[in-house]
Design an enzyme around this catalytic site. Sequence first.
Site, PDB file in Angstrom:
ATOM      1  N   SER A 145       0.923  -1.118   0.106  1.00 23.97           N
ATOM      2  CA  SER A 145       0.053   0.133  -0.120  1.00 23.97           C
ATOM      3  C   SER A 145       0.886   1.293   0.038  1.00 23.97           C
ATOM      4  CB  SER A 145      -1.034   0.254   1.219  1.00 23.97           C
ATOM      5  OG  SER A 145      -1.361   1.357   1.471  1.00 23.97           O
ATOM      6  N   TYR A 192      -1.645  -0.665  10.323  1.00 25.26           N
ATOM      7  CA  TYR A 192      -1.580  -0.953   8.787  1.00 25.26           C
ATOM      8  C   TYR A 192      -0.369  -0.368   7.959  1.00 25.26           C
ATOM      9  CZ  TYR A 192      -3.520  -1.866   4.300  1.00 25.26           C
ATOM     10  OH  TYR A 192      -3.889  -2.163   2.824  1.00 25.26           O
TER      11      TYR A 192
HETATM   12  N1  LIG Z   1      -8.812  -2.392  -1.094  1.00 23.71           N
HETATM   13  C1  LIG Z   1      -7.863  -1.387  -0.989  1.00 23.71           C
HETATM   14  O1  LIG Z   1      -8.278  -0.359  -1.384  1.00 23.71           O
HETATM   15  C2  LIG Z   1      -6.301  -1.738  -0.656  1.00 23.71           C
HETATM   16  C3  LIG Z   1      -5.442  -0.725  -0.796  1.00 23.71           C
HETATM   17  C4  LIG Z   1      -4.129  -1.072  -0.891  1.00 23.71           C
HETATM   18  C5  LIG Z   1      -3.764  -2.283  -0.457  1.00 23.71           C
HETATM   19  N2  LIG Z   1      -4.732  -3.409  -0.435  1.00 23.71           N
HETATM   20  C6  LIG Z   1      -4.204  -4.576  -0.102  1.00 23.71           C
HETATM   21  O2  LIG Z   1      -4.889  -5.633  -1.133  1.00 23.71           O
HETATM   22  C7  LIG Z   1      -4.861  -6.873  -0.642  1.00 23.71           C
HETATM   23  C8  LIG Z   1      -6.123  -7.599  -0.639  1.00 23.71           C
HETATM   24  O3  LIG Z   1      -7.038  -6.548  -0.097  1.00 23.71           O
HETATM   25  P1  LIG Z   1      -8.503  -6.431  -0.326  1.00 23.71           P
HETATM   26  O4  LIG Z   1      -8.894  -5.088  -0.490  1.00 23.71           O
HETATM   27  O5  LIG Z   1      -9.026  -7.334  -1.518  1.00 23.71           O
HETATM   28  O6  LIG Z   1      -9.420  -6.874   0.806  1.00 23.71           O
HETATM   29  P2  LIG Z   1     -10.552  -8.054   1.016  1.00 23.71           P
HETATM   30  O7  LIG Z   1     -11.551  -8.129  -0.022  1.00 23.71           O
HETATM   31  O8  LIG Z   1     -10.890  -7.958   2.459  1.00 23.71           O
HETATM   32  O9  LIG Z   1      -9.511  -9.496   0.913  1.00 23.71           O
HETATM   33  C9  LIG Z   1      -8.399  -9.953   1.770  1.00 23.71           C
HETATM   34  C10 LIG Z   1      -8.287 -11.304   1.761  1.00 23.71           C
HETATM   35  O10 LIG Z   1      -7.321 -11.633   2.569  1.00 23.71           O
HETATM   36  C11 LIG Z   1      -7.765 -12.739   3.400  1.00 23.71           C
HETATM   37  N3  LIG Z   1      -7.106 -13.100   4.565  1.00 23.71           N
HETATM   38  C12 LIG Z   1      -6.766 -12.396   5.617  1.00 23.71           C
HETATM   39  N4  LIG Z   1      -6.468 -13.089   6.628  1.00 23.71           N
HETATM   40  C13 LIG Z   1      -5.901 -13.986   6.205  1.00 23.71           C
HETATM   41  C14 LIG Z   1      -4.887 -15.028   6.643  1.00 23.71           C
HETATM   42  N5  LIG Z   1      -4.462 -14.940   7.863  1.00 23.71           N
HETATM   43  N6  LIG Z   1      -4.579 -16.349   5.765  1.00 23.71           N
HETATM   44  C15 LIG Z   1      -5.060 -15.986   4.754  1.00 23.71           C
HETATM   45  N7  LIG Z   1      -5.683 -15.205   4.015  1.00 23.71           N
HETATM   46  C16 LIG Z   1      -6.318 -14.311   4.685  1.00 23.71           C
HETATM   47  C17 LIG Z   1      -9.244 -12.707   3.312  1.00 23.71           C
HETATM   48  O11 LIG Z   1      -9.755 -14.016   3.682  1.00 23.71           O
HETATM   49  P3  LIG Z   1     -11.209 -14.143   4.414  1.00 23.71           P
HETATM   50  O12 LIG Z   1     -12.324 -14.081   3.522  1.00 23.71           O
HETATM   51  O13 LIG Z   1     -11.218 -15.416   5.069  1.00 23.71           O
HETATM   52  O14 LIG Z   1     -11.371 -12.935   5.543  1.00 23.71           O
HETATM   53  C18 LIG Z   1      -9.412 -12.033   1.984  1.00 23.71           C
HETATM   54  O15 LIG Z   1      -9.357 -13.254   1.168  1.00 23.71           O
HETATM   55  C19 LIG Z   1      -4.429  -6.610   1.037  1.00 23.71           C
HETATM   56  O16 LIG Z   1      -2.952  -6.790   1.094  1.00 23.71           O
HETATM   57  C20 LIG Z   1      -4.905  -5.085   1.232  1.00 23.71           C
HETATM   58  O17 LIG Z   1      -3.850  -4.747   2.088  1.00 23.71           O
HETATM   59  C21 LIG Z   1      -5.960  -3.119  -0.687  1.00 23.71           C
END
Ligand SMILES: NC(=O)c1ccc[n+]([C@@H]2O[C@H](COP(=O)([O-])OP(=O)(O)OC[C@H]3O[C@@H](n4cnc5c(N)ncnc54)[C@H](OP(=O)(O)O)[C@@H]3O)[C@@H](O)[C@H]2O)c1
Length: 281
Positions: A145, A192
């Site tokens: 991020s 975070y």
């Molecule tokens: N959305 C944004 O604006 C944004 C911006 C910058 C970076 N990111 C990064 O992008 C990545 C994906 O995020 P997202 O936005 O797609 O969020 P999301 O929809 O909440 O997806 C997160 C995923 O991570 C999984 N997860 C969480 N803890 C875990 C663990 N201990 N072991 C294995 N899987 C685990 C979740 O599984 P469950 O379904 O079981 O919870 C889910 O599949 C993250 O690293 C996040 O920090 C997102």
Amino acid sequence: MCRWWSSENVAVVTGSNRGIGLEIARQLASHGLTVVLTARNVDAGLETVTSLRHQEGLKVDFHQLDVTDSSSIKEFGCWIKQTFGGLDVLVNNAGVNYNLGSDNSVEFAETVVSTNYHGTKNMIKAMIPLMRPSPQGARIVNVSSRLGRVYGRRNRLANVELRDQLSNLDSLTEELIDRTVSTFIDQTFTDYSISKLAVNAYTRLIAKELWTRQEGEKIYVNSFCPGWVKTAMTGFAGNMPPEDAADTGVWLSLILSEETVTENSLQRDVRLTSERFVAIL
Ligand SMILES: NC(=O)c1ccc[n+]([C@@H]2O[C@H](COP(=O)([O-])OP(=O)(O)OC[C@H]3O[C@@H](n4cnc5c(N)ncnc54)[C@H](OP(=O)(O)O)[C@@H]3O)[C@@H](O)[C@H]2O)c1
């Protein structure tokens, strides 16, 4: 992009039952790689895989993986070795963030750091010996991020010397990253950004080590920010859908190294647009 891969090449995506991880898995499979979709929850993972296979005809396998659980990582490694003999691409996408509203806590902060930073690092350490040698090199892509930039404001690291040490590859060590994370873990609402700062710093450190391996044994390691994305993590706010956010991760998984890698850019955050950047190219 020069096509070096086939269905013999295996890509693993962590936390890919939904959100950006699901989209990276879908797009890599659409490009023709064999994708291993992983999820900590077996039902959620199997449901997603069934839909990708039957509704979209993609070559996608599934295995349970909780990146905070060392026995789950170990079992996953054994399965990948037995089933495919190894992997070519690892996308560390699994992540959590509780910095929404005013209900953060030290327990949440610990989960954020253990998932986003230690989970990513432990996966990298466990998968490196399983990454298959190849002339074009294996790939590790960390979903990070822009909130984790060393010189960004969100981490509230006031110590200029520490920031400089973290951004300088000559002074950067794993011990320094770990110490920084444990020192700042209970700083309210910075867990975070600290966790992603640690991911970026560790990416630089391990990228240097793995990139200097001899030809055929190299592993290229990058991290990137997907932007502000409409997923569960942001409460489906954000300004882009996961389909668009996934493409930098897919590009970093597939681009040939000689098209992108230069020594100078190893130490920089290279912005692609105002919202998205590649930390390591
Ligand atoms: N959305 C944004 O604006 C944004 C911006 C910058 C970076 N990111 C990064 O992008 C990545 C994906 O995020 P997202 O936005 O797609 O969020 P999301 O929809 O909440 O997806 C997160 C995923 O991570 C999984 N997860 C969480 N803890 C875990 C663990 N201990 N072991 C294995 N899987 C685990 C979740 O599984 P469950 O379904 O079981 O919870 C889910 O599949 C993250 O690293 C996040 O920090 C997102």
